[in-house]
Design a protein around this motif. Structure first.
Motif, PDB file in Angstrom:
ATOM      1  N   GLN A   1       4.681  12.763   1.378  1.00 23.45           N
ATOM      2  CA  GLN A   1       4.955  11.729   0.381  1.00 23.45           C
ATOM      3  C   GLN A   1       3.660  11.137  -0.162  1.00 23.45           C
ATOM      4  OE1 GLN A   1       7.853  10.644  -0.757  1.00 23.45           O
ATOM      5  NE2 GLN A   1       9.296  11.659   0.616  1.00 23.45           N
ATOM      6  N   PRO A   2       2.768  11.948  -0.705  1.00 25.05           N
ATOM      7  CA  PRO A   2       1.461  11.407  -1.102  1.00 25.05           C
ATOM      8  C   PRO A   2       1.586  10.291  -2.137  1.00 25.05           C
ATOM      9  CG  PRO A   2       1.782  13.608  -1.985  1.00 25.05           C
ATOM     10  CD  PRO A   2       2.909  13.364  -1.031  1.00 25.05           C
ATOM     11  N   ASN A   3       2.526  10.416  -3.077  1.00 22.75           N
ATOM     12  CA  ASN A   3       2.637   9.391  -4.116  1.00 22.75           C
ATOM     13  C   ASN A   3       2.913   8.027  -3.531  1.00 22.75           C
ATOM     14  OD1 ASN A   3       2.122  10.865  -6.283  1.00 22.75           O
ATOM     15  ND2 ASN A   3       4.267  11.384  -6.745  1.00 22.75           N
ATOM     16  N   LEU A   4       3.828   8.023  -2.558  1.00 22.55           N
ATOM     17  CA  LEU A   4       4.240   6.765  -1.981  1.00 22.55           C
ATOM     18  C   LEU A   4       3.106   6.137  -1.180  1.00 22.55           C
ATOM     19  CD1 LEU A   4       6.958   5.394  -2.000  1.00 22.55           C
ATOM     20  CD2 LEU A   4       7.229   6.178   0.328  1.00 22.55           C
ATOM     21  N   VAL A   5       2.455   6.946  -0.343  1.00 18.50           N
ATOM     22  CA  VAL A   5       1.399   6.411   0.514  1.00 18.50           C
ATOM     23  C   VAL A   5       0.252   5.889  -0.332  1.00 18.50           C
ATOM     24  CG1 VAL A   5      -0.269   6.969   2.277  1.00 18.50           C
ATOM     25  CG2 VAL A   5       2.008   7.920   2.395  1.00 18.50           C
ATOM     26  N   TRP A   6      -0.174   6.712  -1.301  1.00 20.61           N
ATOM     27  CA  TRP A   6      -1.309   6.262  -2.101  1.00 20.61           C
ATOM     28  C   TRP A   6      -0.897   5.137  -3.025  1.00 20.61           C
ATOM     29  CZ3 TRP A   6      -5.761   7.221  -0.213  1.00 20.61           C
ATOM     30  CH2 TRP A   6      -5.946   8.357   0.568  1.00 20.61           C
ATOM     31  N   GLY A   7       0.375   5.123  -3.438  1.00 19.06           N
ATOM     32  CA  GLY A   7       0.870   3.986  -4.222  1.00 19.06           C
ATOM     33  C   GLY A   7       0.788   2.707  -3.409  1.00 19.06           C
ATOM     34  N   LEU A   8       1.137   2.805  -2.130  1.00 23.32           N
ATOM     35  CA  LEU A   8       1.079   1.632  -1.258  1.00 23.32           C
ATOM     36  C   LEU A   8      -0.358   1.161  -1.090  1.00 23.32           C
ATOM     37  CD1 LEU A   8       2.307  -0.313   0.912  1.00 23.32           C
ATOM     38  CD2 LEU A   8       1.798   1.442   2.569  1.00 23.32           C
ATOM     39  N   ILE A   9      -1.263   2.109  -0.817  1.00 20.21           N
ATOM     40  CA  ILE A   9      -2.658   1.728  -0.616  1.00 20.21           C
ATOM     41  C   ILE A   9      -3.212   1.102  -1.896  1.00 20.21           C
ATOM     42  CG2 ILE A   9      -4.967   2.642  -0.192  1.00 20.21           C
ATOM     43  CD1 ILE A   9      -3.724   4.601   1.766  1.00 20.21           C
TER      44      ILE A   9
END
Lengths: 499, 323
Positions: free
Chosen positions: A352-360
């Motif tokens: 889920q790269p989008n979600l993780v990097w979106g969170l960061i």
């Protein structure tokens, strides 16, 4: 550099108008609940979970991140202004911060705390971006014996820092250690010193003790002094903003606080309390203005606040990479992730790269938003101090009581609050430092259980404490910190004789 | 503070009411569910998931969730029994962990004083070892324990909890003395996970959910689940199918206060029946990875009594409860 490309794409998720709005709501809510003792970010996230279920995952997780950071910041506002830390992590901030507020320097105290949180949060989030996969390896290799050694370092530095006389500081610390024994012993499952009162089984609540000692104790003390001499509080003395000198005295503590907060926050059993106190102790040692400590030193606010915020980012390292929640709020965020069928863990970054990097990325945005929101509010907050003292302290008592009841709805908790209030009053009256009590309550049980775990794993062999390189190094530091002042003193005397 | 909280409640209720109105004509039931733990844990999540399913499926008009944390649920159950007697709209979430906690805490209030309504979910315990461990199978772990139970270190949740009980039952089934096991309790499965990944202990035991992502990433080796033999799959082997007689589930259920009427009890059971069958509840179970183990009324009451007896035996055997 792959991390930066990913971060850029994350930023593009986070700056979508809807997600910006969620971040704003989160930050506002977080600040509001952080200001109130008792209702922490964890409860807020819990209450919101059923509502955010309808939102898309990115939006709601971004909002939770806002609540998390906002809560941290709100907790320190009350700590500085009315000496009522909303959570244990802002206790170190209350020490010098409230003294600054009383000296009319509440404005700079709030400003250095806001800017320090921003600086630390930003650096720590960068650290999360770049180092998370490596840091987690170190964090996992930290065994019980290493935690015990870390606690030893904290005990030595912290107890040496508080109060003018070591005997008084140590007495306070031992009261805290004693209180830390109350409740069910985690290793044997048996209850100790709880006298059959079920409310005591879960150990003494840190916030109840902190609010009792700091807020209630202070209110009683002020009331008892009132007829002797009326303390005139000046809300603003000098500039409302940080002066050039304030900046000069703040930036190094911010960076040092970040260095404590982020790695210790990333440890699965690290928490936010240890780095804030270590930072306080360090700043007190390193300051060029030792005479200011005890009267409101800006370093004593800047460092712990930075450490507090950096540790919040650190907490996300084990959460995102291991699925390991290390604080109540992180546990709620984990529940939020699971609601969308996402399992944080080693595969999350890949799946889920989008979600993780979106969170960061949204952490960066939440930090910026907090700064933009709170700096203009400093002037407003400081007006709180202009409220006549009897009203202000009556209000504090009401808040303290309601917060305690909200967190633990039970009469026993209220009685404890009152008892700790009286204890806080007596300790102030007879000049015993208060913070070591809370430090003892927090660190004592951790040190005890980690030591016993280490010995249980090594089948009773104490050498385990020296065989682990991390533990041996940390214990060495503790011994040096303990002995060095005496050695230096002795050498000084020797030199004096020679001269 | 209360303004803010009330505001939140109001918006929560409003959202719930809207949702209920959309799906079907809202029922009249106004339920209160107590989660006898702090926000974030399994009981809290169960209560809030029930709130979601009950309102969205239109089974209840409103559902309020309240947290009463403390002492493994001992404080919550005391409130339920003492303050809510005869209240037909009150439910409390509880689970296997509470059975043990009430015994070890010598709680004056017992589950026999409550009105059992229904068992909802189960989660099986998983036994894992670090990927680098020489132990490859349940049998090898059992042999190691039989040889010297003290040398096999277990990491799991709190003392006397389901993890501890399962470890003791494992040792007993392996033919070792369960009082000699070297069980190291951590505050919560998460902290234990770090110790297992770091190779500090021989084996870890906790709900499978705690380990799932690490097992899939190849950092932990799953030896087996405490599920019935016929539930075993290639990915999720059961311990029982590997020849060791160990079966235990960490179930969660709801109970009502004492002194409610037969009609009130029936209304609550009907609501739970409907919820368990609802599409909304089934979706939540899937999302959270909870096993559906629905069982209501007398069958659940009997099951609860059995579990109390078995738990007491184990806890007495490991010395946590003095008989």
């Amino acid at each position: 550099m792959e991390a930066f490309t990913s971060l850029a794409s994350g930023l593009s998720v986070a700056i979508q108008p809807m997600n910006l709005l969620f971040a704003l709501i989160g930050v506002l809510l977080g600040t509001a609940v952080g200001v109130l003792p008792g209702i922490g970010p964890a409860l807020t996230v819990a209450l919101l979970l059923p509502i955010t279920f309808k939102l898309d995952p990115a939006g709601s997780i971004i909002m939770f991140a806002g609540i998390y950071y906002g809560g941290m910041y709100g907790g320190s506002t009350t700590a500085i202004l009315i000496n009522t830390p909303g959570e244990s992590a802002s206790m170190a901030t209350a020490l010098e911060g409230n003294l600054m507020a009383k000296a009319g320097r509440g404005g700079p105290a709030l400003a250095t705390s806001a800017i320090g949180s921003f600086v630390a949060g930003t650096i720590a989030t960068l650290g999360l971006t770049l180092l998370a996969p490596y840091l987690v390896e170190v964090a996992v290799s930290f065994g019980p014996e290493d935690y015990f050694a870390l606690m030893c370092v904290a005990f030595v530095t912290v107890s040496a820092t508080f109060g003018d006389s070591p005997v008084r500081g140590l007495s306070s610390l031992f009261i805290g250690l004693l209180l830390g024994l109350v409740g069910i012993d985690i290793l044997s499952g048996q209850s100790r010193l709880s006298f059959g009162i079920p409310e005591l089984y879960d150990n003494i609540e840190v916030t109840t003790l902190a609010v009792g000692l700091f807020a209630v104790g202070e209110a009683l003390y002020v009331a008892s002094r009132r007829h002797i001499h009326e303390e005139k509080l000046e809300a603003v003395r000098g500039s409302l903003w940080m002066t050039k000198e304030d900046w000069k005295r703040s930036w190094k503590p911010w960076l040092r606080g970040t260095l404590y907060g982020f790695p210790i926050g990333a440890l699965p059993a690290g928490g936010a309390e240890i780095p804030t106190f270590l930072s306080y102790a360090t700043e007190k040692k390193l300051t060029k203005y030792p005479e200011d400590f005890g009267k409101g030193a800006i370093e004593g606010v800047a460092g712990p606040e930075a450490a507090n915020n950096a540790s919040a980012a650190g907490t996300l390292v084990p959460l995102l990479t291991l699925g390991l929640p290390t604080s109540a709020t992180a546990a709620m965020m984990l529940a939020g992730f699971q609601q969308y069928g996402l399992n944080p863990g080693p595969l999350l970054f890949a799946e889920q790269p989008n979600l993780v990097w979106g969170l960061i990325a949204s952490l960066f945005i939440a930090n910026t938003m907090l700064l933009v929101l709170n700096l203009p509010l400093v002037g407003l907050w400081v007006k709180l101090l202009a409220i006549p003292q009897p009203w202000l302290y009556a209000g504090i008592l009401v808040f303290a009581t309601m917060g305690t009841i909200a967190a633990n709805p039970s009469p026993v908790e209220l009685i404890m609050l009152a008892v700790f209030g009286v204890l806080g009053f007596l300790m102030r009256r007879f000049d015993f430092p208060i913070a070591p009590v809370v430090v003892g309550l927090i660190l004592g049980p951790i040190a005890e259980s980690q030591l016993r775990r280490a010995l249980s794993i090594s089948l009773g062999d104490p050498m385990v404490l020296l065989q682990s390189p991390i533990s041996a190094t940390l214990l060495g530091i503790a011994v040096i910190a303990l002995v060095l002042p005496f050695v230096l003193k002795g050498m000084g005397r020797f030199k004096a004789v020679e001269d | 503070m209360s303004h803010f909280r009330k505001g939140l409640w109001r918006s929560a209720l409003a959202a719930a009411a809207v949702a209920g109105f959309v799906t079907s004509a809202a029922a009249q039931m106004e339920l209160k569910i107590m989660a006898p733990a702090a926000p974030g844990g399994g009981w809290d999540q169960t209560a809030r998931s029930m709130q979601q399913a009950l309102t969205q499926a239109g089974i209840a008009k409103s559902v309020q969730v309240a947290n009463v944390p403390g002492a493994g649920g001992s404080i919550g159950i005391a409130q339920l029994v003492n303050n809510s007697k005869g209240d037909g709209n009150q439910l409390m979430v509880m689970g296997y962990v509470m059975v043990g906690a009430l015994l070890t805490n010598k709680s004056p209030v017992t589950l026999d004083q409550t009105t059992p309504i229904a068992r909802l979910t189960s989660e099986y315990e998983a036994i894992v070892v670090p990927a680098s461990s020489p132990i490859k199978s349940v049998k090898e772990l059992a042999d190691a324990i039989k040889a010297d139970p003290a040398k096999v270190t277990w990491a799991g949740g709190s003392a006397g909890g389901v993890d501890h009980i399962a470890a003791a039952l494992f040792a007993k089934a392996a033919g070792a003395d369960p009082t000699k096991i070297n069980y190291i309790p951590f505050s919560g499965g998460g902290e234990a996970l770090a110790a297992i990944l770091g190779g500090k202990v021989t084996a870890g035991i906790s709900g499978y959910g705690e380990f799932e992502s690490q097992v899939k990433a190849g950092k932990l080796r799953l030896l087996g689940l405490t599920s019935p033999a016929d539930k075993a799959t290639a990915d999720l082997p059961s311990i029982k199918a590997q020849g060791l007689d160990l079966e235990i589930a960490n179930w969660r259920a709801v109970v009502a206060p004492p002194g409610i009427s037969a009609d009130q009890k029936k209304a609550l059971m009907d609501a739970m029946d409907k919820m368990a069958k609802s599409k909304e509840w089934q979706e939540i179970l899937k999302a959270k990875g909870w096993e559906d183990s629905y069982m209501s009324g007398d069958a659940f009451a009997k099951n609860l009594a059995d579990e109390q007896g078995r738990t007491k035996d184990v806890l007495t055997a490991v010395g946590l409860v003095k008989s």
